[in-house]
Design a protein around this motif. Structure first.
Motif, PDB file in Angstrom:
ATOM      1  N   ARG A   1       0.422  -1.138   0.006  1.00  0.00           N
ATOM      2  CA  ARG A   1      -0.384   0.195  -0.200  1.00  0.00           C
ATOM      3  C   ARG A   1       0.726   0.836   0.130  1.00  0.00           C
ATOM      4  NH1 ARG A   1      -4.651   0.334   3.803  1.00  0.00           N
ATOM      5  NH2 ARG A   1      -5.889  -0.153   2.441  1.00  0.00           N
ATOM      6  N   ALA A   2       0.657   2.172  -1.108  1.00  0.00           N
ATOM      7  CA  ALA A   2       1.356   3.814  -1.066  1.00  0.00           C
ATOM      8  C   ALA A   2       0.373   4.182  -0.717  1.00  0.00           C
ATOM      9  CB  ALA A   2       1.649   3.828  -2.256  1.00  0.00           C
ATOM     10  N   ARG A   3       0.431   4.945  -0.091  1.00  0.00           N
ATOM     11  CA  ARG A   3      -0.548   6.616   0.330  1.00  0.00           C
ATOM     12  C   ARG A   3       0.273   7.887  -0.170  1.00  0.00           C
ATOM     13  NH1 ARG A   3      -3.509   3.651  -0.705  1.00  0.00           N
ATOM     14  NH2 ARG A   3      -5.120   3.126   0.569  1.00  0.00           N
ATOM     15  N   GLY A   4       0.243   9.103  -0.848  1.00  0.00           N
ATOM     16  CA  GLY A   4       0.379   9.812  -0.708  1.00  0.00           C
ATOM     17  C   GLY A   4       1.722  10.205  -1.238  1.00  0.00           C
TER      18      GLY A   4
ATOM     19  N   GLY B   1       1.219  12.813  -5.584  1.00  0.00           N
ATOM     20  CA  GLY B   1       0.426  11.965  -4.433  1.00  0.00           C
ATOM     21  C   GLY B   1      -0.355  10.852  -4.858  1.00  0.00           C
TER      22      GLY B   1
ATOM     23  N   ASP C   1      -1.973   7.576  -4.668  1.00  0.00           N
ATOM     24  CA  ASP C   1      -1.752   6.244  -3.320  1.00  0.00           C
ATOM     25  C   ASP C   1      -2.515   5.139  -4.408  1.00  0.00           C
ATOM     26  OD1 ASP C   1      -2.402   8.489  -2.186  1.00  0.00           O
ATOM     27  OD2 ASP C   1      -4.357   8.608  -1.736  1.00  0.00           O
TER      28      ASP C   1
ATOM     29  N   ASP D   1      -2.833   0.530  -3.916  1.00  0.00           N
ATOM     30  CA  ASP D   1      -3.693  -0.254  -2.690  1.00  0.00           C
ATOM     31  C   ASP D   1      -3.689  -1.996  -4.100  1.00  0.00           C
ATOM     32  OD1 ASP D   1      -4.036   1.180  -0.898  1.00  0.00           O
ATOM     33  OD2 ASP D   1      -6.439   0.406  -1.639  1.00  0.00           O
TER      34      ASP D   1
ATOM     35  N   GLY E   1       5.286  10.950   1.628  1.00  0.00           N
ATOM     36  CA  GLY E   1       4.486   9.839   0.903  1.00  0.00           C
ATOM     37  C   GLY E   1       4.689   8.645   1.819  1.00  0.00           C
ATOM     38  N   SER E   2       4.679   7.321   2.220  1.00  0.00           N
ATOM     39  CA  SER E   2       4.445   5.763   2.443  1.00  0.00           C
ATOM     40  C   SER E   2       4.368   4.780   2.151  1.00  0.00           C
ATOM     41  CB  SER E   2       3.606   6.215   4.041  1.00  0.00           C
ATOM     42  OG  SER E   2       3.696   5.061   4.691  1.00  0.00           O
TER      43      SER E   2
ATOM     44  N   GLU F   1       6.606  -0.666   7.444  1.00  0.00           N
ATOM     45  CA  GLU F   1       7.004   1.165   6.755  1.00  0.00           C
ATOM     46  C   GLU F   1       8.433   0.948   5.496  1.00  0.00           C
ATOM     47  OE1 GLU F   1       6.602   3.627   4.847  1.00  0.00           O
ATOM     48  OE2 GLU F   1       5.612   4.188   6.041  1.00  0.00           O
TER      49      GLU F   1
END
Length: 265
Positions: free
Chosen positions: A19-22, A35, A37, A39, A72-73, A81
Motif C-alpha cells: 500500500r502506498a499513500r500520498g 500524490g 495512492d 493498493d 508519502g508512505s 514501513e
C-alpha cells in the motif's frame, strides 16, 4: 488480444499486501510522482501503465527503495514501513524486483548467478571463492529455478552468450531466488520478439502462484493477458484504475495514449 485473466484477488474482501499513500517525488521542483495512492491485493497481478513520462519508473523506484519519496508512505504486509529502508533491506522484507536493463555478469554461468543469489541471504555472499563446497547446498535449488524459467539446458554457458529473452528469464530467476512475497517486474517484455513475449507471459502466469506481482509494462497485450488490475498514470498522478476490460474503453485512457491502437481497440 487475449480475453485476459480470470477474476482475480481484487474482488471484495481482498487485503492489500502493498500500500502506498500520498507518494510524491520532486526533482528540482518538478513532481514526477504527485500524490499517488496505490493498493495492491495479495495474490494479484497489478500493472502500472501510462504514456511516456507518466511517472511509472519513478513510482517503481519509490516502491523498491531505489528512490526516497519527497513525501508519502509505502507499507508491506499492513504494517512494515518501507520508506527510509535500503533496497537490500526491502528485499529481506519480501519485496524483490527485476530491472528493465539487464545487469548480469557476462562470464558467470546462469547456474553460478543463482548459486550466489541463493547464498546471499545466508551470509556467504561473495565469500564463495573460499570453498566450492560452501555453495554445494545451492546446486539443486539453482537447477530447479533454471528449469522453472526454461533455462534447464543453458545453466553452464556464460550468461553473456544468452539471447536477450533468456537473459531476462535469468533475471526473473534471480528475483525468484529471494523467494519474494511481492515481485516487481520492470518492463519484463521490453525489446522482445513475439516468441519471447509469449514465453514470458506463460512464465509470469506460472510463477505468480503463491505471490503478488506488480509490473510496469508498455505492451497492452501483455497487460490484457496477465493483469487482474491496472493503474493508469499520467503526469505523475493516477488517472484511472480498474480491471483491464474496463480501463481499455475509458475515454480518459484513450486520450492519454493519444489514440494508441492497443488501448483504443
Amino acid at each position: 488480444m487475449g480475453e485476459g485473466p480470470a477474476a482475480g484477488p481484487h474482488d471484495a474482501g481482498s487485503v492489500p499486501v502493498l500500500r502506498a499513500r500520498g507518494l510524491v517525488r520532486e526533482f528540482r521542483g518538478f513532481r514526477a510522482v504527485d500524490g499517488v495512492d496505490l493498493d495492491v491485493a495479495e495474490g494479484s497481478v497489478h500493472a502500472l501503465v501510462g504514456p511516456n513520462g507518466a511517472g511509472k519508473t519513478t513510482l517503481f523506484n519509490l516502491l523498491t527503495g531505489f528512490l526516497r519519496p519527497t513525501a508519502g508512505s509505502v507499507v508491506i504486509d499492513g504494517h512494515k514501513e518501507l520508506v527510509g529502508r535500503t533496497p537490500e533491506a526491502i528485499s529481506r522484507l519480501g519485496l524483490a524486483r527485476s530491472f528493465q536493463i539487464t545487469s548480469l555478469f557476462a562470464e558467470l554461468t546462469p547456474h553460478q548467478h543463482l548459486e550466489l543469489a541463493l547464498a546471499g541471504p545466508t551470509g556467504l555472499g561473495w565469500r564463495f571463492w573460499r570453498s566450492d563446497r560452501a555453495l554445494a547446498r545451492f546446486t539443486a535449488p539453482a537447477a530447479e529455478l533454471l528449469a522453472r524459467v526454461g533455462l534447464a539446458g543453458h545453466g553452464d554457458v556464460p550468461a553473456g552468450s544468452l539471447s536477450y529473452g533468456r537473459k531476462r528469464a535469468l533475471e526473473l530467476a534471480l528475483a525468484l531466488a529471494l523467494d519474494p512475497k511481492v515481485l516487481l517486474l520492470d518492463e519484463p517484455t521490453a525489446g522482445m520478439g513475439a516468441e519471447d513475449v509469449d514465453r514470458t507471459i506463460e512464465l509470469v502466469q506460472e510463477i505468480r502462484a503463491g505471490r503478488t506481482v506488480v509490473m510496469v509494462e508498455h505492451n497492452m497485450n501483455v497487460v490484457a493477458s496477465l493483469a487482474d488490475r491496472v493503474t493508469v498514470l499520467q503526469h505523475g498522478k493516477v488517472l484511472v484504475e480498474g480491471p483491464y476490460a474496463e480501463i481499455r474503453h475509458d475515454p480518459r485512457v484513450i486520450t492519454a495514449y493519444l489514440g494508441d491502437s492497443d488501448v483504443a481497440r
